[in-house]
Design a protein around this motif. Structure first.
Motif, mmCIF file in Angstrom:
data_model
loop_
_atom_site.group_PDB
_atom_site.id
_atom_site.type_symbol
_atom_site.label_atom_id
_atom_site.label_comp_id
_atom_site.label_asym_id
_atom_site.label_seq_id
_atom_site.Cartn_x
_atom_site.Cartn_y
_atom_site.Cartn_z
ATOM 1 N N GLU A 1 -30.311 24.272 -35.923
ATOM 2 C CA GLU A 1 -30.096 24.798 -37.275
ATOM 3 C C GLU A 1 -31.406 25.198 -37.956
ATOM 4 O O GLU A 1 -31.413 25.913 -38.935
ATOM 5 C CB GLU A 1 -29.324 23.809 -38.149
ATOM 6 C CG GLU A 1 -30.078 22.547 -38.497
ATOM 7 C CD GLU A 1 -29.296 21.625 -39.422
ATOM 8 O OE1 GLU A 1 -28.197 21.988 -39.845
ATOM 9 O OE2 GLU A 1 -29.808 20.523 -39.693
ATOM 10 N N GLY B 1 -26.957 19.071 -36.231
ATOM 11 C CA GLY B 1 -27.375 20.425 -36.576
ATOM 12 C C GLY B 1 -27.327 21.446 -35.455
ATOM 13 O O GLY B 1 -28.026 22.443 -35.503
ATOM 14 N N THR B 2 -26.490 21.191 -34.434
ATOM 15 C CA THR B 2 -26.341 22.184 -33.368
ATOM 16 C C THR B 2 -25.338 23.230 -33.835
ATOM 17 O O THR B 2 -24.205 22.897 -34.169
ATOM 18 C CB THR B 2 -25.808 21.534 -32.073
ATOM 19 O OG1 THR B 2 -26.483 20.307 -31.858
ATOM 20 C CG2 THR B 2 -25.995 22.455 -30.878
ATOM 21 N N THR B 3 -25.731 24.492 -33.871
ATOM 22 C CA THR B 3 -24.825 25.525 -34.385
ATOM 23 C C THR B 3 -23.757 25.860 -33.337
ATOM 24 O O THR B 3 -23.867 25.468 -32.173
ATOM 25 C CB THR B 3 -25.591 26.812 -34.749
ATOM 26 O OG1 THR B 3 -26.142 27.351 -33.541
ATOM 27 C CG2 THR B 3 -26.716 26.534 -35.726
ATOM 28 N N ALA B 4 -22.739 26.617 -33.777
ATOM 29 C CA ALA B 4 -21.610 26.934 -32.896
ATOM 30 C C ALA B 4 -22.074 27.668 -31.633
ATOM 31 O O ALA B 4 -21.492 27.507 -30.570
ATOM 32 C CB ALA B 4 -20.590 27.770 -33.655
#
Lengths: 303, 220
Positions: free
Chosen positions: B169, B161-164
């Motif tokens: 997240e 769940g690590t966002t760009a």
């Protein structure tokens, strides 16, 4: 029979997925399992997916086994502590469930009970190790079991995660902890996935690439904006948008549509064909479009 | 630092219903820095309560509010004002409120909600950094607590769940703790230390079952 024989064979593996309902009407999920159970090697049953309260994975796995599917119990560590996780694993085994996919699970704040207590007593690597320990005949406290299970254990990876190196370090721990197969987050970019496979070639574990059916351009855009590690290329979004527009015009003219479904199926088949030389199998996530899975597999020459 | 926030005034007034004479205890340490129980806040509270018809018999600032013997001594020094009160309002953290409840016999009411253990980044801006789990693993995570700063408290690496842009997240305001750990370890050329398996933490060290005496006292 667990997934193990097919994992050890040369066969290109296909797993599917069903999601239990919010409520007790099991008709649809059982129908879906009947429809795909015979043509895929295993059927994952999600565990309170997206942290939205619903029927459990364990009960659903048991029911779909009765209709001929090979269930893969998804087990997240979000909702249960180590006592309940181990107990549910033993319960699964006595109900005839032989495959378990270990995950941490979406955080409650992303679901429909946002203020629920997040447990996470174990993480996914620790759960794999604990499940492997049960296979070896002992619980987490090293107490001996009266009769031991023999689960085929799986884990997940996100090939589009950034930094990929960190994601792969965790994958290595999962394999070391006992994962016998890996299912991935949705893949839409074959070249990126090929790059990922190059970086994990040292891991001797079957990897099944995730294929999520694109239902619309809107869904693709939503995933790009909201689902970490998933990137749907513009070209696929344009195709789905065009098909959706054609359907809309047909509907207005009182004609039958179906272009979006046909395009979605065509994209899934292209993805499967592109992934086939790169990995050991695919994990199809139809998100309620299970009735299209037989056609997809036929067109991909897999059924 | 124990970070706290004031409860709504209506809630505090509800607590004090039926008690007209109130003695207020603040705290010289955390609650002073956090501005939920220092001298200015205690003075303001006394004024507000009086506007609502209460009699504030006196105030004092615990030095600090969680020091049991110190609080007892201070209460003796404020005996007259304390004796005149029917009830005690504590503007401190949950520990301070309980210390006041232990130090004397009148009913106590907590004026604050205790939030977490954190640092002061600048005035009014705090960051949660420690969960007081009793089994510190900061040695293995570049001094960044994955139990507290990862939304899932993961110990063996990030979820998917690590966002760009490197956020969690769960919230765009929250950095992915594992990304911070990775970057710090990479910087010091120590990534290999993240490869070792970290076992589950011992949750059997339940609050309430933890050792009650530490440091100079002998552990029981």
């Amino acid at each position: 029979m667990s997934l193990r024989p097919v994992l050890q064979s040369d066969k290109f593996i296909v797993t599917g997925e069903v999601g239990p309902p919010k409520g007790v009407d099991m008709t649809h999920v059982i129908e879906e399992a009947k429809l795909i159970g015979g043509i895929v090697d295993g059927v994952n049953v999600t565990d309170i997916q997206a942290a939205a309260m619903r029927v459990g994975s364990l009960a659903t796995c048991h029911l779909i086994k009765d209709v001929g599917a090979e269930p893969v119990l998804q087990m997240v560590t979000r909702d249960r502590n180590r006592l309940a996780l181990q107990s549910d694993l033993l319960s699964a085994w006595v109900l005839g469930i032989e495959n378990v996919l270990c995950l941490t699970g979406d955080h409650p704040t992303l679901g429909d009970h946002k203020t629920a207590k997040a447990v996470y007593d174990l993480d996914s690597v620790q759960l794999l190790k604990v499940a492997k320990g049960l296979n070896e005949g002992h619980d987490m406290m090293a107490a001996e079991l009266e009769g031991k299970p023999d689960f085929c254990l799986g884990a997940v990876v996100s090939p589009g995660a950034n930094p990929l190196e960190l994601q792969i370090m965790k994958l290595e721990k999962k394999v070391e902890a006992g994962a016998e197969f890996i299912q991935t987050q949705a893949v839409y970019d074959i070249a990126l996935f090929a790059e990922f496979m190059g970086k994990v070639s040292h891991l001797k574990v079957p990897i099944l690439a995730g294929v999520v059916l694109l239902k619309s351009a809107g869904m693709a855009k939503y995933m790009n904006a909201n689902v970490a590690g998933v990137t749907v290329p513009d070209e696929l979004i344009k195709r789905m948008a065009a098909a959706g527009a054609t359907d809309k015009a047909a509907k207005e003219a009182g004609q039958k549509g179906g272009n979006a479904v046909a395009t979605s199926i065509a994209i899934a088949v292209e993805l499967i064909n592109g992934l086939r030389p790169l990995c050991r199998g695919v994990h199809l996530m139809p998100l309620g479009w299970g009735h299209h899975v037989p056609k997809i597999l036929q067109e991909a020459g897999l059924a | 630092m124990t970070i706290s926030e004031p409860k709504p005034l209506e809630e505090i007034l509800e607590y004090l219903k039926g008690s007209d004479k109130v003695f207020i205890i603040g705290c010289s340490d955390c609650a002073s820095v956090v501005k939920t129980g220092g001298e200015p806040e205690v003075t303001q509270m006394a004024k507000t309560l009086q506007e609502h018809g209460k009699t504030v018999t006196g105030t004092m600032i615990g030095e600090p509010g969680c020091h049991l013997l110190g609080l007892k001594r201070q209460l003796r020094e404020n005996k007259e004002a304390y004796d005149a009160a029917e009830t005690i309002l504590v503007m401190s953290c949950g520990t301070g409120t309980q210390t006041a409840a232990t130090a004397q016999d009148k009913p106590v009411h907590g004026a604050n909600n205790t939030l977490y253990l954190g640092c002061v980044e600048r005035i009014g801006h705090f960051r949660e950094l420690c969960s007081a789990c009793g089994q510190c693993t900061l040695e293995y995570t570049a001094g960044i607590c994955s139990v507290t700063r990862c939304a899932k408290g993961l110990q063996n690496g990030p979820c998917g769940g690590t966002t760009a842009d490197g956020k969690c997240e769960v919230s765009p305001d929250r950095d992915c703790a594992w990304l911070l750990i990775y970057n710090a370890m990479k910087e010091r050329n120590a990534l290999d230390s993240l490869r070792s398996y970290r076992p589950p933490k011992d949750a059997q060290i339940h609050p309430g079952l933890r050792p009650q005496t530490t440091a100079e006292g002998e552990k029981k």
